[in-house]
Design a protein around this motif. Structure first.
Motif, PDB file in Angstrom:
ATOM      1  N   ARG A  57       0.457  -1.182  -0.080  1.00 26.91           N
ATOM      2  CA  ARG A  57       0.275  -0.071  -0.019  1.00 26.91           C
ATOM      3  C   ARG A  57       0.908   1.345  -0.118  1.00 26.91           C
ATOM      4  N   THR A  58       1.837   1.124   0.523  1.00 27.30           N
ATOM      5  CA  THR A  58       2.930   2.484   0.706  1.00 27.30           C
ATOM      6  C   THR A  58       3.915   2.609  -0.211  1.00 27.30           C
ATOM      7  N   HIS A  59       4.220   1.398  -1.053  1.00 22.85           N
ATOM      8  CA  HIS A  59       5.456   1.265  -1.990  1.00 22.85           C
ATOM      9  C   HIS A  59       6.396   1.623  -1.026  1.00 22.85           C
ATOM     10  N   SER A  60       6.773   1.075   0.223  1.00 28.75           N
ATOM     11  CA  SER A  60       7.995   1.224   0.911  1.00 28.75           C
ATOM     12  C   SER A  60       8.509  -0.302   0.683  1.00 28.75           C
ATOM     13  N   PRO A  61      10.075  -0.032   0.438  1.00 26.39           N
ATOM     14  CA  PRO A  61      10.811  -1.272   0.496  1.00 26.39           C
ATOM     15  C   PRO A  61      10.670  -2.309   1.792  1.00 26.39           C
ATOM     16  N   LYS A  62      10.382  -1.448   3.004  1.00 30.41           N
ATOM     17  CA  LYS A  62      10.246  -2.240   4.036  1.00 30.41           C
ATOM     18  C   LYS A  62       9.558  -1.600   5.308  1.00 30.41           C
ATOM     19  N   ALA A  63       8.468  -2.394   5.636  1.00 33.45           N
ATOM     20  CA  ALA A  63       7.722  -2.003   6.756  1.00 33.45           C
ATOM     21  C   ALA A  63       7.690  -3.003   7.806  1.00 33.45           C
ATOM     22  N   LEU A  64       7.865  -2.426   9.127  1.00 33.33           N
ATOM     23  CA  LEU A  64       8.072  -3.378  10.301  1.00 33.33           C
ATOM     24  C   LEU A  64       6.810  -2.981  11.392  1.00 33.33           C
ATOM     25  N   LEU A  65       6.111  -4.171  11.536  1.00 30.96           N
ATOM     26  CA  LEU A  65       5.118  -3.455  12.837  1.00 30.96           C
ATOM     27  C   LEU A  65       5.841  -3.440  14.113  1.00 30.96           C
ATOM     28  N   THR A  66       5.540  -2.417  14.908  1.00 35.88           N
ATOM     29  CA  THR A  66       6.246  -2.315  16.190  1.00 35.88           C
ATOM     30  C   THR A  66       5.134  -2.348  17.420  1.00 35.88           C
ATOM     31  N   THR A  67       5.756  -2.394  18.631  1.00 37.85           N
ATOM     32  CA  THR A  67       4.767  -2.266  19.701  1.00 37.85           C
ATOM     33  C   THR A  67       3.978  -0.936  19.849  1.00 37.85           C
ATOM     34  N   SER A  68       4.346   0.026  19.193  1.00 35.31           N
ATOM     35  CA  SER A  68       3.388   1.445  19.114  1.00 35.31           C
ATOM     36  C   SER A  68       4.090   2.312  18.195  1.00 35.31           C
ATOM     37  N   CYS A  69       3.439   3.591  17.882  1.00 31.14           N
ATOM     38  CA  CYS A  69       4.030   4.467  17.102  1.00 31.14           C
ATOM     39  C   CYS A  69       5.170   5.066  17.928  1.00 31.14           C
ATOM     40  N   SER A 116       4.738  11.887  22.258  1.00 33.97           N
ATOM     41  CA  SER A 116       5.761  11.045  21.787  1.00 33.97           C
ATOM     42  C   SER A 116       6.424  11.531  20.634  1.00 33.97           C
ATOM     43  N   THR A 117       5.841  12.550  19.910  1.00 35.27           N
ATOM     44  CA  THR A 117       6.774  12.879  18.793  1.00 35.27           C
ATOM     45  C   THR A 117       8.087  13.423  19.300  1.00 35.27           C
ATOM     46  N   ALA A 118       7.877  14.304  20.325  1.00 33.54           N
ATOM     47  CA  ALA A 118       9.286  14.727  21.118  1.00 33.54           C
ATOM     48  C   ALA A 118       9.828  13.813  21.991  1.00 33.54           C
ATOM     49  N   ASP A 119       9.285  12.952  22.551  1.00 34.08           N
ATOM     50  CA  ASP A 119       9.608  12.087  23.485  1.00 34.08           C
ATOM     51  C   ASP A 119      10.712  11.229  22.986  1.00 34.08           C
ATOM     52  N   ALA A 120      10.485  10.553  21.826  1.00 33.88           N
ATOM     53  CA  ALA A 120      11.372   9.749  21.032  1.00 33.88           C
ATOM     54  C   ALA A 120      12.959  10.421  20.963  1.00 33.88           C
ATOM     55  N   PHE A 121      12.895  11.504  20.577  1.00 35.63           N
ATOM     56  CA  PHE A 121      13.966  12.257  20.363  1.00 35.63           C
ATOM     57  C   PHE A 121      14.709  12.824  21.748  1.00 35.63           C
ATOM     58  N   VAL A 122      13.911  13.272  22.563  1.00 34.29           N
ATOM     59  CA  VAL A 122      14.582  13.755  23.884  1.00 34.29           C
ATOM     60  C   VAL A 122      15.122  12.475  24.842  1.00 34.29           C
ATOM     61  N   VAL A 159     -14.477  15.893  22.531  1.00 35.51           N
ATOM     62  CA  VAL A 159     -13.006  16.215  23.335  1.00 35.51           C
ATOM     63  C   VAL A 159     -12.019  17.065  22.573  1.00 35.51           C
ATOM     64  N   PHE A 160     -11.214  17.840  23.250  1.00 39.35           N
ATOM     65  CA  PHE A 160     -10.134  18.547  22.818  1.00 39.35           C
ATOM     66  C   PHE A 160      -8.676  17.912  23.085  1.00 39.35           C
ATOM     67  N   HIS A 161      -7.601  18.259  22.427  1.00 38.40           N
ATOM     68  CA  HIS A 161      -6.430  17.712  22.953  1.00 38.40           C
ATOM     69  C   HIS A 161      -5.172  18.541  22.502  1.00 38.40           C
ATOM     70  N   TYR A 162      -3.996  17.990  22.687  1.00 40.74           N
ATOM     71  CA  TYR A 162      -2.698  18.588  22.532  1.00 40.74           C
ATOM     72  C   TYR A 162      -2.800  20.171  23.182  1.00 40.74           C
ATOM     73  N   ILE A 163      -2.396  20.152  24.332  1.00 40.87           N
ATOM     74  CA  ILE A 163      -1.924  21.427  25.154  1.00 40.87           C
ATOM     75  C   ILE A 163      -0.484  21.456  24.157  1.00 40.87           C
ATOM     76  N   PRO A 164      -0.271  22.680  23.514  1.00 41.62           N
ATOM     77  CA  PRO A 164       1.116  22.817  22.956  1.00 41.62           C
ATOM     78  C   PRO A 164       2.207  22.455  23.873  1.00 41.62           C
ATOM     79  N   LEU A 165       3.158  21.722  23.188  1.00 43.64           N
ATOM     80  CA  LEU A 165       4.162  21.105  24.207  1.00 43.64           C
ATOM     81  C   LEU A 165       5.049  22.091  24.791  1.00 43.64           C
TER      82      LEU A 165
END
Ligand SMILES: *Cc1c(COP(=O)(O)O)cnc(C)c1O
Length: 376
Positions: free
Chosen positions: A43-55, A83-89, A317-323
């Protein structure tokens, strides 16, 4: 009661999970994981896709694959999930937040270049609501400065930009299969690898630093510890649950888009009369109806509306208080430039129920509630 979220369930999940048990393979990389990998790659025409335990873990893998080091800078929007920030922090990076565009709530591509410094090691984009960021401009900047791009495409499975699937454009794309997303395995995700050359290292990082994936393919006769890594592969039981939904991905997508269209059509009048604002989908962006949101005048009106809908049995609901405005964001990041829209627009945004158990009648009921609120 129209709940804000209910986990997706198509009906085939239990049968596939039973099959996984009967196969005597419930750990990772069993037949259902392989089916999911093949589906994602096709579906994504990616040479490799791997399932992970979360995004979140897919993002962590991307940070490891990019060798993010303490003191490195990573550019991303402030209006995103932690999480977008956490992974790099977690790798010691300093986050450089840039403002969003008020129309799509996505990072403003015109602010990226000014935020680049000698220490910038990655640009992380997040496709809000499954609507693409302006990827042509972003990839051009990335090419010019030779900075890798990671797509947080958690919300964007089945979305595309000018016909190209989201998650497959940057060096790494990260999907979420959390129960709040369009397709789910409870907790789970995937990483898409654009350049085949990065495949082996991704497999090693995902499999505790070993070359077990090569061993399964018969490319080596024993597997050993070859590099650092962790355990980012999900159980085949979870993959079996997900497979039931990927098999019906087009039907699920169509159903969601239909609900999204009902919301849009039904609320157009209120928008035309200036009561609220509707989401914007730019030309060339095919979205996946991950969410439907409206914008109220301000935070006070939003709170009143949430209460009003709640009394009518509707969960909104609302979400994301700016980080950059919260404790960890202040500790690990800095906002580059002026916060013109991140805070202001996030305070006006309200999400309406949109999941696999919302009926068309439910969507009309929600719209009636909104009309009553604004016209009372
Ligand atoms: C849901 C979400 C995540 C986290 O996904 P998990 O699979 O729960 O780790 C990350 N980023 C964005 C933008 C999300 O919406």
């Amino acid at each position: 009661m129209i709940h804000f979220n209910e986990p997706p369930f198509t009906g085939k999940e239990m049968e596939y999970m039973r099959q996984a048990v009967e196969n005597s393979h419930i750990c990772g990389d069993g037949i259902f994981t392989k089916k999911c990998h093949a589906w994602l790659e096709e579906r994504t025409h990616s040479p490799k896709a791997l399932l992970t335990t979360s995004c979140t873990h897919a993002l962590e893998m991307a940070a490891l694959l990019l060798d993010i080091q303490p003191g490195d800078e990573v550019i991303m929007p402030s209006y995103t999930f932690a999480s977008t920030a956490d992974a790099f922090v977690m790798r010691g990076a300093r986050i450089v937040f840039v403002d969003i565009r008020p129309d799509t709530m996505n990072l403003d591509e015109n602010l990226i270049e000014d935020a680049i410094s000698e220490r910038t090691r990655a640009i992380v984009v997040m496709h809000y609501a499954g609507v693409a960021c302006e990827m042509d401009t972003i990839m051009k900047i990335a090419d010019k400065y030779k900075i890798p791009v990671v797509e947080d495409a958690a919300q964007a499975v089945m979305s595309s930009y000018k016909g190209v699937p989201l998650g497959s454009i940057g060096d790494y794309g990260c999907y979420s299969f959390h129960e709040t997303k369009n397709y789910s395995m409870g907790e789970g995700g995937a990483i898409l690898i654009r350049d085949a050359a990065n495949r082996d290292r991704a497999e090693i990082i995902r499999e505790k630093g070993t070359d077990r994936s090569k061993f399964w393919r018969g490319e080596v006769d024993k597997y050993t510890w070859v590099d650092f890594g962790s355990s980012y592969l999900p159980s085949d039981l979870n993959a079996a649950y997900l497979w039931a939904q990927l098999e019906q991905a087009d039907e699920i997508n169509d159903k969601r888009l239909k609900l999204w269209d009902i919301y849009y059509e039904e609320l157009k009048e209120l928008a035309g009369e200036g009561f609220l604002e509707l989401p914007v989908v730019p030309e060339g962006c095919q979205h996946n109806a991950h969410m439907f949101y409206i914008k109220t005048d301000d935070i006070e009106q939003r709170s009143a509306l949430i209460g009003f809908l709640k009394e009518r049995g509707i969960g909104a609901v609302f979400h994301y208080i700016p980080l950059h405005t919260v404790a960890a964001g202040k500790k690990y990041g800095v906002f580059h430039g002026e916060d013109r829209y991140s805070t202001r627009e996030s305070e006006r945004l309200l999400r309406l129920p949109l999941h696999s158990h919302v009926s068309e009648e439910d969507a009309y009921t929600v719209c009636r509630g909104l009309k009553e609120f604004y016209r009372k």
